[in-house]
Design a protein around this motif. Structure first.
Motif, PDB file in Angstrom:
ATOM      1  N   ILE A 148       0.835  -1.206   0.000  1.00 46.72           N
ATOM      2  CA  ILE A 148       0.000   0.000   0.000  1.00 46.72           C
ATOM      3  C   ILE A 148       0.870   1.255   0.000  1.00 46.72           C
ATOM      4  O   ILE A 148       0.519   2.284  -0.591  1.00 46.72           O
ATOM      5  N   TYR A 149       2.026   1.171   0.629  1.00 41.99           N
ATOM      6  CA  TYR A 149       2.932   2.325   0.680  1.00 41.99           C
ATOM      7  C   TYR A 149       3.838   2.382  -0.545  1.00 41.99           C
ATOM      8  O   TYR A 149       3.992   3.429  -1.180  1.00 41.99           O
ATOM      9  N   ARG A 150       4.435   1.247  -0.922  1.00 48.30           N
ATOM     10  CA  ARG A 150       5.509   1.262  -1.914  1.00 48.30           C
ATOM     11  C   ARG A 150       5.014   1.251  -3.353  1.00 48.30           C
ATOM     12  O   ARG A 150       5.589   1.921  -4.214  1.00 48.30           O
ATOM     13  N   VAL A 151       3.980   0.473  -3.640  1.00 45.56           N
ATOM     14  CA  VAL A 151       3.589   0.296  -5.037  1.00 45.56           C
ATOM     15  C   VAL A 151       3.099   1.601  -5.679  1.00 45.56           C
ATOM     16  O   VAL A 151       3.486   1.907  -6.810  1.00 45.56           O
ATOM     17  N   PRO A 152       2.237   2.416  -5.010  1.00 43.82           N
ATOM     18  CA  PRO A 152       1.832   3.677  -5.653  1.00 43.82           C
ATOM     19  C   PRO A 152       3.005   4.591  -5.972  1.00 43.82           C
ATOM     20  O   PRO A 152       2.947   5.358  -6.947  1.00 43.82           O
ATOM     21  N   ARG A 153       4.077   4.513  -5.184  1.00 44.65           N
ATOM     22  CA  ARG A 153       5.254   5.329  -5.450  1.00 44.65           C
ATOM     23  C   ARG A 153       6.065   4.808  -6.621  1.00 44.65           C
ATOM     24  O   ARG A 153       6.899   5.511  -7.168  1.00 44.65           O
ATOM     25  N   MET A 154       5.808   3.563  -7.002  1.00 46.70           N
ATOM     26  CA  MET A 154       6.489   2.981  -8.160  1.00 46.70           C
ATOM     27  C   MET A 154       5.692   3.194  -9.452  1.00 46.70           C
ATOM     28  O   MET A 154       6.255   3.555 -10.482  1.00 46.70           O
ATOM     29  N   ILE A 155       4.379   2.976  -9.391  1.00 44.46           N
ATOM     30  CA  ILE A 155       3.604   2.925 -10.636  1.00 44.46           C
ATOM     31  C   ILE A 155       2.417   3.886 -10.660  1.00 44.46           C
ATOM     32  O   ILE A 155       1.689   3.934 -11.655  1.00 44.46           O
ATOM     33  N   GLY A 156       2.198   4.641  -9.578  1.00 42.97           N
ATOM     34  CA  GLY A 156       1.079   5.576  -9.540  1.00 42.97           C
ATOM     35  C   GLY A 156      -0.182   4.959  -8.947  1.00 42.97           C
ATOM     36  O   GLY A 156      -0.322   3.741  -8.828  1.00 42.97           O
ATOM     37  N   LEU A 157      -1.121   5.823  -8.597  1.00 41.70           N
ATOM     38  CA  LEU A 157      -2.309   5.410  -7.865  1.00 41.70           C
ATOM     39  C   LEU A 157      -3.256   4.554  -8.706  1.00 41.70           C
ATOM     40  O   LEU A 157      -3.721   3.496  -8.265  1.00 41.70           O
ATOM     41  N   ARG A 158      -3.530   4.953  -9.923  1.00 46.79           N
ATOM     42  CA  ARG A 158      -4.510   4.227 -10.736  1.00 46.79           C
ATOM     43  C   ARG A 158      -4.004   2.834 -11.102  1.00 46.79           C
ATOM     44  O   ARG A 158      -4.757   1.853 -11.046  1.00 46.79           O
ATOM     45  N   LYS A 159      -2.761   2.738 -11.488  1.00 48.81           N
ATOM     46  CA  LYS A 159      -2.210   1.437 -11.829  1.00 48.81           C
ATOM     47  C   LYS A 159      -2.128   0.532 -10.595  1.00 48.81           C
ATOM     48  O   LYS A 159      -2.316  -0.680 -10.692  1.00 48.81           O
ATOM     49  N   THR A 160      -1.849   1.120  -9.432  1.00 45.79           N
ATOM     50  CA  THR A 160      -1.839   0.335  -8.198  1.00 45.79           C
ATOM     51  C   THR A 160      -3.211  -0.252  -7.926  1.00 45.79           C
ATOM     52  O   THR A 160      -3.344  -1.430  -7.567  1.00 45.79           O
ATOM     53  N   LYS A 161      -4.253   0.548  -8.088  1.00 50.77           N
ATOM     54  CA  LYS A 161      -5.609   0.041  -7.867  1.00 50.77           C
ATOM     55  C   LYS A 161      -5.954  -1.058  -8.868  1.00 50.77           C
ATOM     56  O   LYS A 161      -6.571  -2.068  -8.508  1.00 50.77           O
ATOM     57  N   GLU A 162      -5.559  -0.875 -10.102  1.00 49.44           N
ATOM     58  CA  GLU A 162      -5.810  -1.906 -11.114  1.00 49.44           C
ATOM     59  C   GLU A 162      -5.093  -3.205 -10.756  1.00 49.44           C
ATOM     60  O   GLU A 162      -5.658  -4.300 -10.856  1.00 49.44           O
ATOM     61  N   LEU A 163      -3.845  -3.078 -10.325  1.00 51.23           N
ATOM     62  CA  LEU A 163      -3.058  -4.251  -9.980  1.00 51.23           C
ATOM     63  C   LEU A 163      -3.618  -4.975  -8.763  1.00 51.23           C
ATOM     64  O   LEU A 163      -3.794  -6.200  -8.774  1.00 51.23           O
ATOM     65  N   MET A 164      -3.954  -4.214  -7.718  1.00 49.66           N
ATOM     66  CA  MET A 164      -4.289  -4.822  -6.436  1.00 49.66           C
ATOM     67  C   MET A 164      -5.766  -5.152  -6.295  1.00 49.66           C
ATOM     68  O   MET A 164      -6.130  -6.200  -5.740  1.00 49.66           O
ATOM     69  N   LEU A 165      -6.642  -4.286  -6.759  1.00 53.83           N
ATOM     70  CA  LEU A 165      -8.072  -4.555  -6.603  1.00 53.83           C
ATOM     71  C   LEU A 165      -8.563  -5.646  -7.546  1.00 53.83           C
ATOM     72  O   LEU A 165      -9.482  -6.399  -7.223  1.00 53.83           O
ATOM     73  N   ALA A 166      -7.940  -5.755  -8.700  1.00 50.81           N
ATOM     74  CA  ALA A 166      -8.318  -6.807  -9.653  1.00 50.81           C
ATOM     75  C   ALA A 166      -7.530  -8.087  -9.427  1.00 50.81           C
ATOM     76  O   ALA A 166      -7.804  -9.095 -10.082  1.00 50.81           O
TER      77      ALA A 166
END
Length: 262
Positions: A148-166
């Motif tokens: 939750i902390y590291r991934v948005p800083r790597m790929i941005g908020l929208r891509k993080t949600k796509e990666l994790m919520l799906a």
């Protein structure tokens, strides 16, 4: 099987290679393995000869996460689940904060806890056909060791949600395109790509590697003014080091530097 068989440390020159060795379980981990990894982190960081740590899985799989058989029998439905979450997060954070640069090499599955180990490393290189994703949500679980902390800083908020919520799985090629990893390569070229990447780290000043890595990591949450102060302090510390003196002298004398790490 002893935990030393499940996670193995091999040192070769300036490189520490850590192998997860449970291929019959897709190199899933448990608390004993993570605790041994924590010991290895300290050993490597305290060895002045070691300049890079490479984390990899045996027999074509990086790590599929925490062993679900053990999770189900020992932690699900019990307050002990809280303690294993705290310990796992602490160990991943210790990996992230190592002075020594770290490289994850990804093949096969990198999911759930394996994904958390990967994002705790400084660099990641994958085979083109590797499968990479957080994956917790597919089992109605939550990853508490950094995504939750590291991934948005790597790929941005929208891509993080796509990666994790799906619960999305990316190939190595896709993960490189998303900036989740540094590079991907065909399977038959992966080892050479990794070795070339490592060589670009081991020939640098270990002291300056530590200073630069720490400063970059701290920049994620610092204000611009705070980072400018930190940069100036880093310059001051660097100019007092033996490696800086050696680096300048080697350039002027047209020879390769001999680093001491001080």
């Amino acid at each position: 099987m002893a935990v030393e068989d499940d996670i193995q440390l091999e040192c070769d020159g300036h490189v520490a290679r850590v192998w997860l060795n449970r291929p019959w379980k897709r190199n899933s981990v448990n608390l004993a393995i993570l605790n041994r990894l924590d010991e290895i982190i300290t050993e490597v960081d305290n060895d002045p000869e070691l300049r890079v740590l490479v984390l990899r899985g045996r027999e074509g799989t990086f790590c599929s996460g925490f062993d679900l058989d053990e999770l189900q029998s020992d932690y699900v439905g019990s307050t002990t689940g809280w303690s294993v979450a705290v310990d796992s997060a602490r160990i991943c954070d210790n990996l992230y904060q190592m002075k020594t640069p770290t490289v994850a090499v990804l093949e096969g599955y990198t999911t759930a806890g394996g994904f958390e180990l990967m994002i705790s490393c400084d660099f990641a290189i994958a085979s083109d056909d590797a499968l990479i994703g957080d994956f917790h949500i597919r089992r109605a679980l939550f990853g508490g060791a950094g995504p939750i902390y590291r991934v948005p800083r790597m790929i941005g908020l929208r891509k993080t949600k796509e990666l994790m919520l799906a619960g999305k799985l990316l190939t190595g090629l896709e993960a490189a395109d998303w900036n989740l990893i540094n590079a991907s390569a065909p399977q038959d070229e992966l080892d050479q790509v990794v070795e070339d990447f490592i060589a670009n780290l081991t020939d640098k000043s270990p002291f300056q590697m530590q200073v630069t890595k720490m400063t970059i990591d701290q920049s994620l949450d610092a204000s611009v003014q705070s980072m400018m102060v930190m940069e100036r302090l880093a310059v001051g510390v660097t100019l007092q080091s033996e490696d800086a003196r050696e680096g300048v002298a080697a350039f002027l004398e047209k020879r390769d530097p001999k680093w001491t790490g001080r």
